[in-house]
Design an enzyme around this catalytic site. Structure first.
Site, PDB file in Angstrom:
ATOM      1  CB  SER A  83      20.973  11.584 -63.670  1.00  0.00           C
ATOM      2  OG  SER A  83      19.729  12.024 -63.146  1.00  0.00           O
ATOM      3  NE  ARG A  84      17.925  16.049 -63.313  1.00  0.00           N
ATOM      4  CZ  ARG A  84      17.525  15.030 -64.069  1.00  0.00           C
ATOM      5  NH1 ARG A  84      17.087  13.925 -63.476  1.00  0.00           N
ATOM      6  NH2 ARG A  84      17.579  15.097 -65.375  1.00  0.00           N
ATOM      7  N   GLY A  85      22.118  17.216 -59.632  1.00  0.00           N
ATOM      8  CA  GLY A  85      22.167  17.726 -58.269  1.00  0.00           C
ATOM      9  C   GLY A  85      23.239  17.078 -57.419  1.00  0.00           C
ATOM     10  CB  ILE A  86      23.189  15.998 -53.863  1.00  0.00           C
ATOM     11  CG1 ILE A  86      22.996  17.377 -53.213  1.00  0.00           C
ATOM     12  CG2 ILE A  86      24.036  15.102 -52.966  1.00  0.00           C
ATOM     13  CD1 ILE A  86      22.217  17.337 -51.912  1.00  0.00           C
TER      14      ILE A  86
ATOM     15  CE1 TYR B 179      12.994  15.414 -48.151  1.00  0.00           C
ATOM     16  CE2 TYR B 179      13.504  17.097 -46.528  1.00  0.00           C
ATOM     17  CZ  TYR B 179      13.903  16.260 -47.541  1.00  0.00           C
ATOM     18  OH  TYR B 179      15.210  16.261 -47.949  1.00  0.00           O
TER      19      TYR B 179
ATOM     20  CE  LYS C 147      15.556  12.945 -47.043  1.00  0.00           C
ATOM     21  NZ  LYS C 147      16.308  11.999 -47.899  1.00  0.00           N
TER      22      LYS C 147
ATOM     23  CB  ILE D 297      21.926  21.721 -51.500  1.00  0.00           C
ATOM     24  CG1 ILE D 297      22.532  21.141 -50.213  1.00  0.00           C
ATOM     25  CG2 ILE D 297      22.886  21.573 -52.667  1.00  0.00           C
ATOM     26  CD1 ILE D 297      23.896  21.635 -49.871  1.00  0.00           C
TER      27      ILE D 297
ATOM     28  CB  SER E 146      17.086  16.529 -45.065  1.00  0.00           C
ATOM     29  OG  SER E 146      16.716  17.898 -45.014  1.00  0.00           O
TER      30      SER E 146
ATOM     31  CB  THR F 195      19.703  20.777 -56.121  1.00  0.00           C
ATOM     32  OG1 THR F 195      18.637  20.523 -55.185  1.00  0.00           O
ATOM     33  CG2 THR F 195      21.040  20.635 -55.408  1.00  0.00           C
TER      34      THR F 195
END
Length: 242
Positions: free
Chosen positions: A14-17, A150, A154, A183, A137, A185
C-alpha cells in the site's frame, strides 16, 4: 487489462516500495493482490484507476489468523504467477539497548511471515511453476551500527531463499531476492540529514536508488527474461554496497 500475465501477491503493497511494485506490475499486465494492514490513499486511487486488476487484501501479517487467511488465498489462487514478500519492519538501536519485543517483531515479520507465505505459494505453483521475490536489504551485505537485529533477519531471509530455490527449482519455480540500499520511504524518514549525506557519498552513482528502481528489478525477476535466474540477490543500491 482483461488478459493478464497471471496474479502476483505483494505484501506491504500500500505504500513505499510495495506500492511502487504494485504499480509496476499492473503496468506490465499482471493482476495484483496488494496485502497491507490499511488501504492507503495512493492504493485506493490506483484501484479506482485500474479496476478489477488490483485487489486490496487487508491483513496484519503479525497476527496468526490474518497470516493464515493470506496464505489460504495464495494457496487457492488458480492463476498464481508470483509472490513478492515486501512487508517488513526495521527498528534501529545498538544491540545492547534493543528491546526484545522489537527483535521478536522484526524476526516475525521479516523472516517467519515470508517463510510461511512462500510455503503457500510453492504449493500453488508446484504443478505450473512461478516466481518468488523476497525483498532483502543492503544491510545483509554491509555493516551498519544499530541494525544488528534487522541485519540478522535479512541475512536469514537470503539464506532461506537460496535453500528454497534449490528445493523447488525442478518444479519451474524461481526464488530470488532484491536488496535495496537507502530508499527514501516512510521507513527511513527518521534518518538525520547528515546520515543521509554520508549514505549518498558512498554511492558509485550520483543518485540514490528509488522505489521505482526496486520495482523494475522485481518486474524483471518475474518476467520471462529471468527464467534462468534463481537463488540470486539483486542489489539496487547505486553501488553503495561496494
Amino acid at each position: 487489462m482483461d488478459e493478464t500475465n497471471g496474479t502476483v501477491f505483494v505484501t506491504g503493497g500500500s505504500r513505499g516500495i510495495g506500492l511502487a511494485v504494485t504499480r509496476q506490475l499492473l503496468t506490465a499486465g499482471y493482476r495484483v493482490v496488494a496485502v497491507s494492514r490499511t488501504l492507503s490513499g495512493e492504493l485506493a486511487s490506483l484501484r479506482d484507476t485500474v479496476g478489477a486488476a488490483l485487489t486490496f487484501l487487508p491483513a496484519d501479517l503479525t497476527r496468526g489468523d490474518d497470516r493464515v487467511a493470506v496464505a489460504t488465498r495464495i494457496r487457492g489462487c488458480a492463476d498464481l504467477h508470483g509472490l513478492v514478500n515486501n512487508a517488513g519492519v526495521a527498528t534501529g538501536a545498538l544491540h545492547v539497548a534493543t528491546a526484545s519485543a522489537d527483535v521478536s517483531r522484526m524476526w516475525q515479520l521479516n523472516v517467519e511471515v515470508p517463510m510461511s507465505l512462500c510455503q503457500a505459494a510453492v504449493k500453488a505453483m508446484y504443478g505450473s511453476g512461478g516466481r518468488i521475490v523476497n525483498i532483502s536489504s543492503i544491510a545483509a551485505h554491509r555493516t551498519f551500527r544499530g541494525l544488528g537485529a534487522y541485519t540478522a533477519t535479512k541475512c536469514a531471509l537470503e539464506g532461506f531463499s537460496r535453500v528454497l530455490a534449490a528445493e523447488v527449482g525442478r518444479r519451474g519455480i524461481t526464488v530470488n531476492c532484491v536488496a535495496p540500499g537507502f530508499i527514501d520511504t516512510a521507513m527511513t524518514t527518521a534518518i538525520a540529514d547528515d546520515v543521509r549525506a554520508a549514505i549518498h557519498r558512498r554511492n558509485m552513482l550520483d543518485r540514490d536508488a528509488t522505489p521505482g528502481d526496486v520495482a523494475r528489478s522485481v518486474e524483471f525477476l518475474l518476467s520471462p527474461a529471468a527464467a534462468a535466474i534463481t537463488a540470486q540477490v539483486v542489489r539496487v543500491d547505486s553501488g553503495s554496497g561496494g
